[in-house]
Write a protein that holds these residues in place. Structure first.
Motif, PDB file in Angstrom:
ATOM      1  N   ALA A  64       0.612  -0.968   0.184  1.00 19.61           N
ATOM      2  CA  ALA A  64      -0.103   0.248  -0.045  1.00 19.61           C
ATOM      3  C   ALA A  64       1.085   1.490   0.737  1.00 19.61           C
ATOM      4  N   SER A  65       2.152   1.104   0.783  1.00 17.35           N
ATOM      5  CA  SER A  65       3.342   2.322   0.967  1.00 17.35           C
ATOM      6  C   SER A  65       3.960   2.183  -0.370  1.00 17.35           C
ATOM      7  N   ALA A  66       4.087   1.733  -1.129  1.00 18.43           N
ATOM      8  CA  ALA A  66       4.840   1.376  -2.731  1.00 18.43           C
ATOM      9  C   ALA A  66       3.478   2.095  -3.906  1.00 18.43           C
ATOM     10  N   ILE A  79      -6.816   4.438   1.012  1.00 20.32           N
ATOM     11  CA  ILE A  79      -7.617   4.216   1.857  1.00 20.32           C
ATOM     12  C   ILE A  79      -7.796   2.141   2.168  1.00 20.32           C
ATOM     13  N   ALA A  80      -6.766   1.909   1.185  1.00 19.89           N
ATOM     14  CA  ALA A  80      -6.145   0.827   1.539  1.00 19.89           C
ATOM     15  C   ALA A  80      -5.500   0.381   3.418  1.00 19.89           C
ATOM     16  N   PHE A  81      -5.148   1.508   3.824  1.00 21.71           N
ATOM     17  CA  PHE A  81      -4.908   1.100   5.046  1.00 21.71           C
ATOM     18  C   PHE A  81      -5.600   1.576   6.178  1.00 21.71           C
ATOM     19  N   LEU A  85      -5.464  -0.322  10.246  1.00 25.28           N
ATOM     20  CA  LEU A  85      -5.850   1.090  11.220  1.00 25.28           C
ATOM     21  C   LEU A  85      -6.626   0.846  11.754  1.00 25.28           C
ATOM     22  N   ILE A  86      -7.965   0.622  11.793  1.00 27.86           N
ATOM     23  CA  ILE A  86      -9.124   0.230  12.131  1.00 27.86           C
ATOM     24  C   ILE A  86      -9.286  -1.377  13.061  1.00 27.86           C
ATOM     25  N   GLY A 120      -6.198  10.636   8.397  1.00 26.19           N
ATOM     26  CA  GLY A 120      -5.305  10.779   7.126  1.00 26.19           C
ATOM     27  C   GLY A 120      -5.285  10.055   5.724  1.00 26.19           C
ATOM     28  N   SER A 121      -5.940   8.532   5.781  1.00 30.36           N
ATOM     29  CA  SER A 121      -5.891   7.682   4.661  1.00 30.36           C
ATOM     30  C   SER A 121      -7.185   8.453   4.259  1.00 30.36           C
ATOM     31  N   LEU A 122      -8.354   8.645   5.047  1.00 31.71           N
ATOM     32  CA  LEU A 122      -9.433   8.882   4.010  1.00 31.71           C
ATOM     33  C   LEU A 122      -9.608  10.039   3.720  1.00 31.71           C
ATOM     34  N   ALA A 123      -8.807  11.199   4.536  1.00 26.65           N
ATOM     35  CA  ALA A 123      -8.490  12.524   3.452  1.00 26.65           C
ATOM     36  C   ALA A 123      -7.735  12.553   2.249  1.00 26.65           C
TER      37      ALA A 123
END
Length: 143
Positions: A64-66, A79-81, A85-86, A120-123
């Motif tokens: 996801a980072s790459a 959004i994959a994060f 995270l949750i 931050g992922s959502l933003a």
């Protein structure tokens, strides 16, 4: 024609993507290089197949980072994060169950970090899913 301010904003967005993923890159490397100790912690939280889950989650967040850094479907990458995270916040940083005040404080800090990163992922998802979105991407957004 691209203006100077658009180029600057594209570069700032790229820097933001890199900075956002820094914690995940470090964690993903940790998942793959310190698998046994992390699996022990995962086992203590009753995660099934902890060693495999640690390895899979490490690969997941590194991919996801790459994708986010490179701008490959940046909306989907961002959004994959969210599920990671949750789940991490709820399963591993359950501060509300801790008796020891120091442990409770540490877990609450980690819980809030994960929830903040989820925001931050959502933003980033909203930013890259909207039109126009910042440039400097290899493959444009899906949405």
């Amino acid at each position: 024609m691209t203006t100077t301010s658009e180029v600057v904003m594209d570069v700032i967005a790229l820097i933001g993507r890199i900075l956002f993923t820094a914690v995940f890159i470090g964690a993903g490397i940790g998942h793959l290089t310190a698998t046994e100790s992390m699996a022990g912690y995962a086992a203590s939280k009753n995660l099934p197949q902890p060693r495999l889950m640690v390895q899979l989650s490490g690969i997941y967040i590194l991919l996801a980072s790459a994708f986010l850094i490179l701008g490959i479907w940046p909306d989907i990458a961002a959004i994959a994060f969210l599920p990671f995270l949750i789940l991490t916040a709820l399963l591993f940083h359950d501060f509300w169950t801790q008796e020891d005040p120091q442990v409770r404080q540490n877990e609450q800090t980690q819980f809030l970090k994960d929830i903040s990163l989820a925001g931050g992922s959502l933003a980033l998802f909203a930013l890259y899913g909207s039109t126009p979105h910042p440039g400097l991407v290899l493959v444009g957004p899906v949405f």
